[in-house]
Each structure stands twice: as structure tokens, then as C-alpha cells.
Design a protein around this motif. Structure first.
Motif, PDB file in Angstrom:
ATOM      1  N   SER A  20       0.817  -1.216   0.000  1.00 43.09           N
ATOM      2  CA  SER A  20       0.000   0.000   0.000  1.00 43.09           C
ATOM      3  C   SER A  20       0.847   1.260   0.000  1.00 43.09           C
ATOM      4  CB  SER A  20      -0.930   0.010   1.218  1.00 43.09           C
ATOM      5  OG  SER A  20      -0.177  -0.019   2.425  1.00 43.09           O
ATOM      6  N   ALA A  21       2.088   1.198   0.495  1.00 41.07           N
ATOM      7  CA  ALA A  21       2.931   2.391   0.570  1.00 41.07           C
ATOM      8  C   ALA A  21       3.253   2.955  -0.807  1.00 41.07           C
ATOM      9  CB  ALA A  21       4.218   2.075   1.322  1.00 41.07           C
ATOM     10  N   ALA A  22       3.271   2.088  -1.819  1.00 41.01           N
ATOM     11  CA  ALA A  22       3.658   2.527  -3.165  1.00 41.01           C
ATOM     12  C   ALA A  22       2.509   3.169  -3.929  1.00 41.01           C
ATOM     13  CB  ALA A  22       4.203   1.346  -3.962  1.00 41.01           C
ATOM     14  N   ARG A  23       1.270   2.918  -3.508  1.00 40.99           N
ATOM     15  CA  ARG A  23       0.124   3.410  -4.283  1.00 40.99           C
ATOM     16  C   ARG A  23       0.098   4.930  -4.324  1.00 40.99           C
ATOM     17  NH1 ARG A  23      -3.605  -0.471  -0.936  1.00 40.99           N
ATOM     18  NH2 ARG A  23      -2.983  -2.483  -1.823  1.00 40.99           N
ATOM     19  N   GLY A  24       0.064   5.477  -5.517  1.00 42.19           N
ATOM     20  CA  GLY A  24      -0.013   6.923  -5.687  1.00 42.19           C
ATOM     21  C   GLY A  24       1.258   7.667  -5.351  1.00 42.19           C
ATOM     22  N   SER A  25       2.359   6.949  -5.118  1.00 39.84           N
ATOM     23  CA  SER A  25       3.579   7.629  -4.670  1.00 39.84           C
ATOM     24  C   SER A  25       4.127   8.593  -5.707  1.00 39.84           C
ATOM     25  CB  SER A  25       4.646   6.600  -4.268  1.00 39.84           C
ATOM     26  OG  SER A  25       4.910   5.686  -5.316  1.00 39.84           O
ATOM     27  N   ALA A  26       3.926   8.309  -6.982  1.00 43.90           N
ATOM     28  CA  ALA A  26       4.439   9.208  -8.026  1.00 43.90           C
ATOM     29  C   ALA A  26       3.787  10.586  -7.959  1.00 43.90           C
ATOM     30  CB  ALA A  26       4.213   8.585  -9.405  1.00 43.90           C
ATOM     31  N   GLU A  27       2.616  10.668  -7.331  1.00 47.16           N
ATOM     32  CA  GLU A  27       1.889  11.942  -7.255  1.00 47.16           C
ATOM     33  C   GLU A  27       2.238  12.732  -5.999  1.00 47.16           C
ATOM     34  OE1 GLU A  27       0.175  12.657  -9.938  1.00 47.16           O
ATOM     35  OE2 GLU A  27       0.775  10.667 -10.663  1.00 47.16           O
ATOM     36  N   ARG A  28       3.015  12.141  -5.102  1.00 45.70           N
ATOM     37  CA  ARG A  28       3.317  12.811  -3.835  1.00 45.70           C
ATOM     38  C   ARG A  28       4.754  13.322  -3.823  1.00 45.70           C
ATOM     39  NH1 ARG A  28       0.784   7.961  -2.000  1.00 45.70           N
ATOM     40  NH2 ARG A  28       2.820   7.140  -1.321  1.00 45.70           N
ATOM     41  N   ALA A  29       4.955  14.465  -3.178  1.00 46.01           N
ATOM     42  CA  ALA A  29       6.307  14.982  -2.995  1.00 46.01           C
ATOM     43  C   ALA A  29       7.036  14.119  -1.971  1.00 46.01           C
ATOM     44  CB  ALA A  29       6.257  16.427  -2.524  1.00 46.01           C
ATOM     45  N   PHE A  30       8.368  14.182  -2.004  1.00 50.23           N
ATOM     46  CA  PHE A  30       9.181  13.388  -1.092  1.00 50.23           C
ATOM     47  C   PHE A  30      10.217  14.293  -0.425  1.00 50.23           C
ATOM     48  CE2 PHE A  30      12.879  10.321  -0.533  1.00 50.23           C
ATOM     49  CZ  PHE A  30      12.358   9.740   0.628  1.00 50.23           C
ATOM     50  N   GLY A  31      10.246  14.261   0.909  1.00 51.98           N
ATOM     51  CA  GLY A  31      11.200  15.058   1.661  1.00 51.98           C
ATOM     52  C   GLY A  31      12.023  14.188   2.592  1.00 51.98           C
ATOM     53  N   VAL A  32      13.083  14.765   3.137  1.00 46.19           N
ATOM     54  CA  VAL A  32      13.937  14.069   4.100  1.00 46.19           C
ATOM     55  C   VAL A  32      14.110  14.961   5.321  1.00 46.19           C
ATOM     56  CG1 VAL A  32      16.263  13.213   4.592  1.00 46.19           C
ATOM     57  CG2 VAL A  32      15.185  12.696   2.387  1.00 46.19           C
TER      58      VAL A  32
END
Length: 410
Positions: A20-32
Motif C-alpha cells: 500500500s505504501a507505493a500506491r499513488g507515490s508518483a503523485e506525492r512529494a518526497f522530503g527528508v
């Protein structure tokens, strides 16, 4: 030391994530987020996962910390790849603590390089470092700018010495204009953080702090109400009757004064406790939290979130280092948010933003006038956005944000 970790299920030692963690991930920003758990002095109100040299004890090395954190970054890249999470360059980096600038500027540069090597950085990525005013010099700030830092957030807290003394803050308030100027001279955007509601702080004291901060013309200003956390020295002092607990009415008066003065100085609120000179000056990293995007938290006690999966690392630096150096996940526990929990967080967090909470996006259907009837009648949300089905808090609504959430999710 910070309180106990959240409840949750054990986290797998290989760091594996559910599908489930991968679903829609391309549409979300990613920060650290990079947590630096070291402080020269523990402030009496602080319950963050931080350690002075005395508290750190043996088995953990401040000098080795940056290298260990870079190892976790490499581990993170592998976990996300194996989980099928979309490959994304990092939009925002936030180095917080603790006092990150207790580390040499070269170590902070190593952390930023580690993010770049493991994930890449988008063009124009926001890279923030928190700093105490007494932990920087012109040279150290110049080194941070060279390393790729774009923004520095100074923990000013107050301009008034007796207020700083209650908070156990050790910096000289006269230093604030200097550190702001040094940061500006090397091209860094500047945020100042303030706290209101400290025992013994008068309304005039708070006005003096606001005016001193605004005289520095910061790009961004945060103002947070003091919360007396269990287990802190301040909580013990309140319990013993040495100082009075913060008063809700007093804090409301101080919030209203803050919004009045900060707005008059040309900054606009974009989240209940945060104001920015332009939309570009808003803290993009924190906006990602409030919007429910993905981030990986590196370091002892750091929290991460990817696609509705949240986890938190072990807290002590020595335990953290042992896990990372053994090639294991440093996560202590995790939770997978169900639909109800994600909806609650959507309402709780996005309703705090000036951009507002679209009712349909939060799964709240029906005529806006009916759904928002109570909070509209009480003047807690703006009428015009409400007509379009979006919740935008008024100043009074910002003071009673929890009441708006309760009304939306009875």
C-alpha cells in the motif's frame, strides 16, 4: 529525554513496507528530515529526543554521527526501491534537532551530500537547518550556504531576558540581528521562531519580542504557544508551584497580538502558527507534513511517513548507531493508517492551512452550508471559501481549530 514512543506494531528489521505504501507515490512529494540529537544545554521546556554530552554517555559518538546518518539514507533508498515506491528526487530537506549547528559545518554538508547521493535533489530544493543564535558564526553560515543550505531557522524564542531564563535559553538576545545579517550576507533565507505564554511573560514582554523579531525583517516567522510537557524541568517547576502554568486566555491574547503585528509588517499567515513574507518563503518541508506527502526521517527517534505507513526510530543514539551499522532498520515500531485515520489526519492538518481544506477531498460530502453550519455561525471559518466547499479558518477559528475539527468529524 523524550517520553515513551507511540503504540504500534513491531517494525521489520529489513525495513520492508507493505504494498500500500507505493500506491499513488508518483503523485506525492518526497522530503527528508535529518534529526541531530545533540544539545549543549537541555532547555527546561523541551521534551524532544535530544541529549547533552553528559546525558549521551558512552557508546555513542557525536563525531561519528553524520556518517551513521548517511548510512541510513542509503538503507532508505534500498527500502523504497524494493517496495516499488516511485523514484523521486527530494524536494525538501530539513535538518532539525536538537541543535544541528553543534556539528561542524562539514558534517552538515556530509548529510546534504548523502541525500543527494541516495535520492537526488530537485532543482531549487529547499534545504533548511535549525540553529541556536549562539551556535553560528559568519564563517559557519557561509560554509552551510556553500554546502547547499538555502534556509536557516533561528530559535529566538524571546527578546526578554527573564523569559529566556525561565525557558533555560542561554543565548544573548542582542545577537539576533547579527545572526540574521550574517545569514543574509551569504544568501540564506531566514526564519525566526518565537514562543509565547512562558510563565512570567507579560503582554508587553511578548510585544517587545515580536517587535524585535520583525525589526530584523525575517522572511518567515513562527510563533508557538508554550506547552508544558510531562517529564520536563518546567513541568516539575509548575507542579511544585514555583511558576504558574500557561493560561489559555493569556495565550489567546498573545496569538491575536502576534497576528496583528506580523500581518501589519507584511507577512501573511499560511498555517496557524506560521507567517511568510511571500508564498515562496513558506516552509515547504512543513507544508509537506500538513499536506500528507511522503518523508523519510533519519536519526534517533525520527518519524517517517510513506503512503499511509508511519514508523519511528529507536531513540538512543547508541542503539540507533548499532542498528544502522549492522545493516538493520533503526525503526522501533510502525502503524499502517486505515481510511478513517487518514481522513482524520486530512481534516486535522489541512484545516490549519490558509489554502484550506476542500470538504470533498476530505471525504466530507453534503451541502457546505449544512456541513459547516455551526462553525460558520460561530465565525470560525471564512464565509466565501465555505460557499465553495472549502474550510478556511478565521483568526478566531485559528484559536479554536480543534473545535472546527470536532464539528467536521462528530
Amino acid at each position: 529525554m523524550a517520553g515513551p514512543p507511540p503504540d504500534g506494531e513491531p517494525a521489520p528489521l529489513d525495513g520492508s513496507l507493505p504494498a500500500s505504501a507505493a500506491r499513488g507515490s508518483a503523485e506525492r512529494a518526497f522530503g527528508v528530515y535529518l534529526h541531530v540529537p545533540f544539545c549543549a544545554v537541555r532547555c527546561g521546556y523541551c521534551d524532544f529526543n535530544t541529549y547533552t554530552a553528559k546525558e549521551l554517555g558512552g557508546g555513542a559518538s557525536q563525531a561519528a554521527y553524520a556518517g551513521t546518518a548517511v548510512q541510513e539514507l542509503s538503507f532508505a533508498a534500498g527500502v523504497l526501491d524494493r517496495a516499488g515506491v516511485a523514484s523521486r528526487r527530494v524536494s525538501t530537506v530539513f535538518i532539525g534537532g536538537g541543535t544541528p549547528t553543534l556539528l561542524p559545518a562539514g558534517d552538515l554538508a556530509l548529510l546534504i551530500a548523502g541525500v543527494r547521493d541516495s535520492f537526488g535533489l530537485v532543482d531549487g530544493a529547499e534545504v533548511t537547518v535549525e540553529a541556536n543564535p549562539d551556535s553560528v558564526t559568519p564563517d559557519s553560515l557561509a560554509a552551510l550556504a556553500t554546502a547547499g543550505v538555502t534556509r536557516v531557522s533561528f530559535g529566538m524564542q524571546s527578546q526578554v531576558r527573564h523569559v529566556l531564563a525561565v525557558l533555560d535559553r542561554t543565548h544573548d538576545p542582542k545577537r539576533i540581528p547579527d545572526v540574521v545579517r550574517w545569514a543574509r550576507d551569504v544568501g540564506l533565507s531566514v526564519s525566526l521562531d518565537l514562543i509565547y505564554g512562558t510563565p512570567g511573560e507579560s503582554l508587553d514582554d511578548w510585544r517587545a519580542s515580536l517587535e524585535a523579531a520583525l525589526a530584523c525583517e525575517p522572511d518567515h516567522l513562527s510563533a508557538y504557544a508554550l506547552v508544558v510537557e510531562d517529564g520536563t524541568r518546567l513541568a516539575a517547576r509548575v507542579r511544585r508551584g514555583e511558576v504558574k502554568a500557561p493560561d489559555d486566555d493569556d495565550e489567546a491574547d498573545k496569538y491575536e497580538l502576534a497576528d496583528e503585528l506580523i500581518s501589519a509588517a507584511g507577512l501573511t499567515w499560511y498555517e496557524v502558527s506560521n507567517w511568510a513574507r511571500t508564498p515562496a518563503d513558506a516552509c515547504q518541508h512543513n507544508l509537506a507534513y500538513w499536506r500528507g506527502d511522503d518523508w523519510w526521517g533519519v536519526g534517533p527517534g525520527a518519524h517517517s511517513h510513506v503512503g499511509g505507513v508511519r514508523w519511528w526510530n529507536v531513540r538512543h543514539p547508541s542503539t540507533y548507531a548499532a542498528r544502522v551499522e549492522a545493516g538493520q532498520s533503526p525503526a522501533q515500531g510502525r502503524e499502517v493508517l486505515d481510511a478513517d485515520a487518514r481522513q482524520l489526519e486530512e481534516v486535522l492538518l489541512r484545516s490549519r492551512l490558509r489554502e484550506g481544506l476542500p470538504l470533498k477531498d476530505a471525504g466530507l460530502h453534503g451541502e457546505p452550508g449544512i456541513v459547516l453550519g455551526e462553525v460558520l455561525a460561530r465565525g470560525l471559518v471564512e464565509p466565501e471559501p465555505a460557499e465553495r466547499g472549502t474550510v478556511v479558518l478565521t483568526r478566531q477559528g485559528r484559536l479554536l481549530a480543534d473545535a472546527v475539527v470536532r464539528a467536521l468529524l462528530p
